[in-house]
Write a protein that holds these residues in place. Structure first.
Motif, mmCIF file in Angstrom:
data_model
loop_
_atom_site.group_PDB
_atom_site.id
_atom_site.type_symbol
_atom_site.label_atom_id
_atom_site.label_comp_id
_atom_site.label_asym_id
_atom_site.label_seq_id
_atom_site.Cartn_x
_atom_site.Cartn_y
_atom_site.Cartn_z
ATOM 1 N N GLN A 75 12.025 1.127 1.316
ATOM 2 C CA GLN A 75 11.977 -0.176 1.957
ATOM 3 C C GLN A 75 10.777 -0.943 1.804
ATOM 4 O OE1 GLN A 75 11.844 -0.700 6.410
ATOM 5 N NE2 GLN A 75 13.977 -1.376 6.053
ATOM 6 N N GLY A 76 10.321 -1.845 1.153
ATOM 7 C CA GLY A 76 8.878 -2.580 0.990
ATOM 8 C C GLY A 76 8.137 -2.175 -0.399
ATOM 9 N N GLY A 77 8.996 -1.406 -1.010
ATOM 10 C CA GLY A 77 8.388 -1.170 -2.460
ATOM 11 C C GLY A 77 8.250 0.156 -3.241
ATOM 12 N N PRO A 78 7.973 0.184 -4.248
ATOM 13 C CA PRO A 78 7.655 1.327 -5.300
ATOM 14 C C PRO A 78 7.046 2.678 -4.445
ATOM 15 C CG PRO A 78 6.820 -0.408 -6.306
ATOM 16 C CD PRO A 78 7.015 -0.910 -5.081
ATOM 17 N N GLY A 79 7.566 3.715 -4.848
ATOM 18 C CA GLY A 79 6.913 4.970 -4.427
ATOM 19 C C GLY A 79 5.430 4.986 -5.122
ATOM 20 N N ALA A 80 4.626 5.886 -4.398
ATOM 21 C CA ALA A 80 3.291 5.887 -4.846
ATOM 22 C C ALA A 80 3.072 6.591 -6.104
ATOM 23 C CB ALA A 80 2.645 7.103 -3.684
#
Length: 209
Positions: free
Chosen positions: A151-156
């Motif tokens: 939720q909110g974007g790609p993983g690190a």
């Protein structure tokens, strides 16, 4: 009985590149009252086994091999007789945590795993890790994304074995093409939907530069 999705949170640490962080991980159990698969086995094999109850565990499906996702996988497999499956590109990460034992088998792009009459399709989505995969269950309108999409974007992508342009390509080409009402069940934190995340792709790309 149709397959359902059960949810468990386990707590522990994630270690890589000389650092260690406290984390809470989502564990997803897909199946019916008779059989199930577990998606990721972090921290606490006993807690996951307890959540399974009397169900037969068919497999532990690893979305990737960071230690906070596979740390309990061998112990859970030993306790249940299940197989541990991992994309082979993540073997170098696996060996950092489990140098003396290998997964039982491979997850490959396009492979279908069936449990309780429900198909899970393997989508290879590198970026967060070379062998990262997502598991798409069309009949459940759900995709299990591990640490590829949150939720909110790609993983690190700031640590070893990761790459930001690669994860963006994976999300754009493999995930955002799924139906917009598909529920995204992540490796950490709250779930979201493909439709909620898709409009923000350009923002993520700009943020990553």
């Amino acid at each position: 009985m149709a397959a359902r999705v059960d949810h468990l949170v386990t707590s522990g640490t994630f270690s890589l590149d000389g650092g260690t962080w406290d984390v809470d991980n989502n564990v997803w159990i897909v199946g019916d009252d008779t059989e199930a698969v577990v998606i990721d086995a972090p921290h606490d094999a006993a807690a996951i086994k307890a959540a399974l109850g009397t169900r037969t565990l068919r497999a532990v499906l690893c979305t990737h091999a960071h230690d906070d996702h596979v740390g309990a996988a061998p112990a859970l497999a030993a306790a249940t007789g299940a197989t541990v499956l991992l994309h082979p590109d993540d073997l170098p990460l696996w060996q950092l945590t489990h140098p003396d034992e290998a997964p039982d088998g491979e997850l490959t792009d396009g492979q279908t795993i069936t449990v309780a009459g429900t198909d899970l399709r393997v989508l290879h989505t590198p970026g967060h890790a070379p062998g990262a995969v997502c598991l798409y269950a069309p009949a459940l309108s759900t995709v299990f994304t591990g640490d590829t999409l949150f939720q909110g974007g790609p993983g690190a992508t700031g640590r070893s074995f990761s790459d930001f342009p690669t994860i963006v390509d994976s999300i754009r080409d493999r995930l955002l093409t799924l139906p917009s009402d598909t529920v995204v069940r992540t490796g950490h934190g709250d779930s979201t939907t493909i439709g909620a995340e898709a409009p923000h792709l350009a923002e993520w790309i700009e943020r990553g530069h």
